[in-house]
Design an enzyme around this catalytic site. Structure first.
Site, short mmCIF file in Angstrom:
data_model
loop_
_atom_site.label_atom_id
_atom_site.label_comp_id
_atom_site.label_asym_id
_atom_site.label_seq_id
_atom_site.Cartn_x
_atom_site.Cartn_y
_atom_site.Cartn_z
N GLU A 37 42.30 111.89 7.62
CA GLU A 37 42.03 112.98 6.69
C GLU A 37 41.08 114.02 7.27
O GLU A 37 41.13 115.19 6.92
CB GLU A 37 41.47 112.44 5.38
CG GLU A 37 42.48 111.65 4.55
CD GLU A 37 42.55 110.18 4.93
OE1 GLU A 37 41.94 109.78 5.94
OE2 GLU A 37 43.22 109.42 4.20
N PHE A 43 40.01 100.12 -7.81
CA PHE A 43 40.46 100.11 -6.43
C PHE A 43 40.55 101.55 -5.90
O PHE A 43 41.13 102.41 -6.54
CB PHE A 43 41.83 99.42 -6.31
CG PHE A 43 42.39 99.49 -4.91
CD1 PHE A 43 41.73 98.83 -3.88
CD2 PHE A 43 43.52 100.22 -4.63
CE1 PHE A 43 42.22 98.92 -2.58
CE2 PHE A 43 44.02 100.30 -3.34
CZ PHE A 43 43.36 99.65 -2.30
N LYS A 60 45.06 110.04 -11.29
CA LYS A 60 46.50 109.79 -11.23
C LYS A 60 47.19 110.00 -12.57
O LYS A 60 48.31 110.51 -12.64
CB LYS A 60 46.72 108.36 -10.73
CG LYS A 60 48.15 108.07 -10.36
CD LYS A 60 48.27 106.65 -9.83
CE LYS A 60 49.73 106.26 -9.66
NZ LYS A 60 49.86 104.83 -9.40
N MET A 99 25.72 117.97 26.35
CA MET A 99 24.61 118.78 25.86
C MET A 99 23.38 117.90 25.58
O MET A 99 22.24 118.31 25.83
CB MET A 99 25.02 119.56 24.61
CG MET A 99 23.99 120.60 24.17
SD MET A 99 23.61 121.80 25.48
CE MET A 99 24.73 123.15 25.04
#
Lengths: 182, 571
Positions: free
Chosen positions: B48, B110, B160, B471
């Site tokens: 994601e 869940f 949902k 760096m």
């Protein structure tokens, strides 16, 4: 408060600007939406600033709420906080009411345990502060007083001479004077 | 209509082309509705975070909002880094997250995560939708907020049962005609008095400098910035995010300023008598020690966000407004400024302190970017991660086009470059897109090689491998007695084989002498992504450098011969 002005010593150079802290009273009109309080408190919390007083209640405009917030810090940080509050989508406006052009009020309930002999003194004190007794039991007396925060501070100090068991204060509410907008 | 169908309809109405994301249980109704859409193309990412950077790269490259669709719980929390990246650089994103059903909210269901709460500090605004009938309004508001004012990410959390149409009712409301947001104040027209004052200061200056930031690009202010600089004869410097707002090849450009900016840009800012920020925010990478930053110069600050006023630097004049609109008005109030002497001085600095690098030893990143710039005629869309390669790329890949340079500035997100390049290539299929990644950053999001290969995107991926987190190693080398700690990337994979394992073309670059050959081979390859594993010199340092919180005058131009004090600034 993070930027206390008394922490530096002669040897350690101050890390932050040594600006004296000021208290600010902010009046907000906000959308009455879930999460609005969290968004507002995050503006303070991300700096590890503490909100000293916070009052939320319905506004006279539908679907909106009023908030009064008191916080202390250096002036430039407080100004930045007010700008960032105004930037929030759910904040309709946030104004600084720290000047004298505003009425501030707070209500406090004080539960004092006192003997029957002390009662008269407590009630006299209450009268001087234009408060009133709202509950009384064999051991305690509960007082209600309204005024600016300093007045309630003063009453608290005097009641501390007795056995002040509990104090609950509403926190400060603010309203701009005359035709000014809160 | 199911709420999910309404969500898809909202995206279609907004002209969305691509949705980047990853499915999961709580988002299934929306994924189901996606099947019927003829307009939306879904890009399945492998993580994601990659989806958010792709959407961000798409947004920065096209100017249109990028859209992400993920599920609840870990799917949602994986978007946080991408949200921060977008928030810090004011990039318009719409992130749609699935959520557990409303009756289970707050009960540790869940894959339940309070993403509405978790994301609050890193979004411009967010919604948790509890009523299917709110979907049309919320979706319209989300796009409006993300794409107006100071741009930024908006998250919409969709339980949902709100999207699937049962047991909650379906969505029966239509899209409102316009959004009503009483607390959302868009910038006003620029204040005429502020414009007058700014013009007066400009005309009185003799050593002015125009400082262009990301806001200039967001506003499409590049053309008027060009005209403004030429009319006033002001030198121009740009921030990392402002690359592309003004051609760095132009005589009036001094290139990028700040911590690793050009020495002549920093000298220009150090000695100016007026600095005008257009869509910049006086970041700590730019000002160095604040109390010694241009103490005697007049400061004009143009910004769309009033909360930037005095946040870092208190300007003499603050003009609230859209960068382009403000400059379009201000340009009419100014004429040529007598900068002849000033420009001559700047030219002398340019000659005295050119950007340079040693030609001896192993493969030089600087040389790779220098040649990449030449071989692509400076026209490529370039994305980067964060670190040494980013700074060298910023120095040596000079930009000339608006929306050509996509880099994570404010957040400094490792792993941004490669997925951002994927998003940019989707948005700009006809442009050459080059991802410049560090060996550290690339390994944070390299799983998106699958996404790039499957979609046959002709991206060039330069993995600049010095086997160090370079760096950080540079700082340990300069400021911590070279006590190296946690920076060794020994054990890097063979990135050529890795590319091949994913079905991408892989090329190896080891010697300075081969740069042109390998780059040309990559540029000519057109059958999907091509990765170059550039095995670079391990211990090179980026200069010029202004140590964090040092004044600009303490810029280090050459590698120092003695030990330096540890910087006092933030990172």
């Amino acid at each position: 408060m993070q930027n206390g002005s008394s922490t530096s010593t002669a040897t350690a150079a101050p890390i932050v600007d040594q600006q004296t802290d000021q208290q600010v009273t902010i009046g907000l009109l906000v959308n009455d939406r879930p999460g609005v309080l969290v968004r507002i408190s995050q503006v303070f919390a991300r700096r590890a600033y503490n909100i000293e007083s916070l009052v939320v209640s319905q506004a006279h405009i539908p679907n909106s709420s009023r908030m009064t917030i008191t916080c202390s810090g250096p002036v430039d940080v407080l100004n930045q906080i007010i700008l960032q509050l105004n930037k929030l989508v759910d904040v309709i406006h946030a104004y600084d009411h720290s000047d004298d052009q505003a009425i501030t009020r707070e209500m406090g309930l004080f539960k004092v345990a006192c003997s029957v002999e002390e009662r008269t003194e407590v009630l006299q004190l209450t009268e001087v502060f234009r408060g009133k007794a709202v509950d009384i039991s064999e051991e305690t007396i509960t007082l209600e007083a309204t005024g600016d925060s300093e007045k309630l501070d003063a009453l608290e100090k005097l009641l501390n001479k007795f056995d002040l068991r509990e104090m609950v204060r509403t926190g400060k509410v603010v309203m701009a004077r005359g035709s000014l907008t809160t | 209509m199911r709420g999910a169908d309404k969500v898809i309809e909202a995206l279609e109405r907004q002209g969305v082309e691509y949705v980047f994301g990853h499915p999961g249980g709580a988002a299934m109704p929306i994924f189901d509705a996606l099947v019927d859409s003829k307009k939306l193309k879904f890009v399945l990412t492998r993580h994601e975070q990659g989806a958010t950077h792709m959407a961000d790269g798409y947004a920065r490259a096209t100017g249109k909002p990028g859209v992400v669709l993920v599920t609840s719980g870990p799917g949602a929390t994986n978007t946080i880094t991408g949200l921060l990246t977008a928030q810090m650089d004011s990039s318009p994103l719409i992130v749609l997250t699935g959520q557990t059903i409303t009756s289970m909210l707050g009960k540790d269901a869940f894959q339940e995560a309070d993403i509405f709460g978790i994301s609050m500090p890193v979004v411009k605004h967010s919604y948790l939708v509890r009523d299917p009938n709110d979907i049309p309004r919320v979706m319209m508001e989300a796009f409006h907020i993300a794409t107006t004012g100071r741009l930024g990410p908006v998250l919409v959390d969709l339980p949902k049962d709100v999207t699937q149409g049962h047991p909650l009712p379906e969505c029966t409301t239509d899209f409102p005609e316009k959004v009503y947001l009483p607390g959302y104040h868009l910038h006003p027209k620029p204040d005429p008095q502020c414009l007058e004052e700014a013009a007066k200061l400009l005309m009185a200056s003799r050593r002015p400098v125009l400082y262009l930031g990301g806001g200039c690009i967001a506003a499409g202010g590049h053309q008027v910035a060009h005209a403004f600089a030429e009319k006033t004869r002001m030198p121009v410097t740009n921030t990392l995010l402002g690359k592309g707002s003004f051609p760095e090849q132009h005589d009036l450009s001094v290139g990028m300023l700040g911590m690793h900016g050009t020495a002549y840009a920093n000298r220009t800012v150090e000695h100016c008598d007026l600095i005008m920020s257009v869509g910049g925010r006086w970041d700590d990478r730019i000002t160095g020690k604040l109390s010694e930053f241009c103490p005697n110069a007049k400061k004009i600050h143009i910004d769309i966000d009033p909360a930037e006023h005095g946040k870092i630097v208190m300007p003499d004049v603050f003009i609230e407004g859209d960068a382009r609109q403000v400059m379009e008005e201000l340009i009419n109030l100014v004429g040529p400024i007598d900068t002849e002497e000033w420009l001559a001085q700047i030219d002398a600095w340019k000659k005295k302190y050119p950007l340079k690098y040693g030609k001896k030893g192993g493969l030089k990143m600087q040389a790779v970017f220098d040649r990449l710039y030449e071989l692509t005629n400076g026209d490529a869309v370039v994305t980067t991660d964060v670190g040494q390669h980013q700074m060298w790329a910023a120095q040596f890949y000079k930009t000339k086009h608006h929306r050509q340079w996509l880099s994570s500035g404010g957040a400094g997100t490792m792993g941004f470059g490669f997925p951002a390049a994927i998003g940019a290539q989707f948005g700009r299929p006809d442009n050459l897109v080059v991802a410049i990644a560090g060996d550290g950053g690339f390994q944070m999001t390299l799983c998106e090689l699958s996404t790039a290969v499957l979609n046959k995107l002709p991206i060039k991926i330069l993995v600049m491998d010095n086997k160090y987190l370079g760096m950080v190693r540079q700082w340990q080398n300069l400021f911590f007695d070279n006590r190296l700690s946690g920076v060794d990337l020994e054990g890097n994979p063979d990135f050529v084989k890795l590319a091949e394992a994913y079905g991408a073309k892989g090329l190896r670059l080891r010697r300075n002498a081969d740069i042109d050959k390998i780059l040309t081979q990559a540029l000519e390859y057109n059958d999907g992504p091509c990765l170059i594993h550039a095995e670079c010199e391990k211990e090179d340092n980026v200069f010029p450098m202004i140590p964090a919180n040092a004044p600009l005058s303490e810029m280090i131009i050459e590698p120092p011969k003695h030990k330096l004090a540890a910087p006092t600034g933030s990172t």
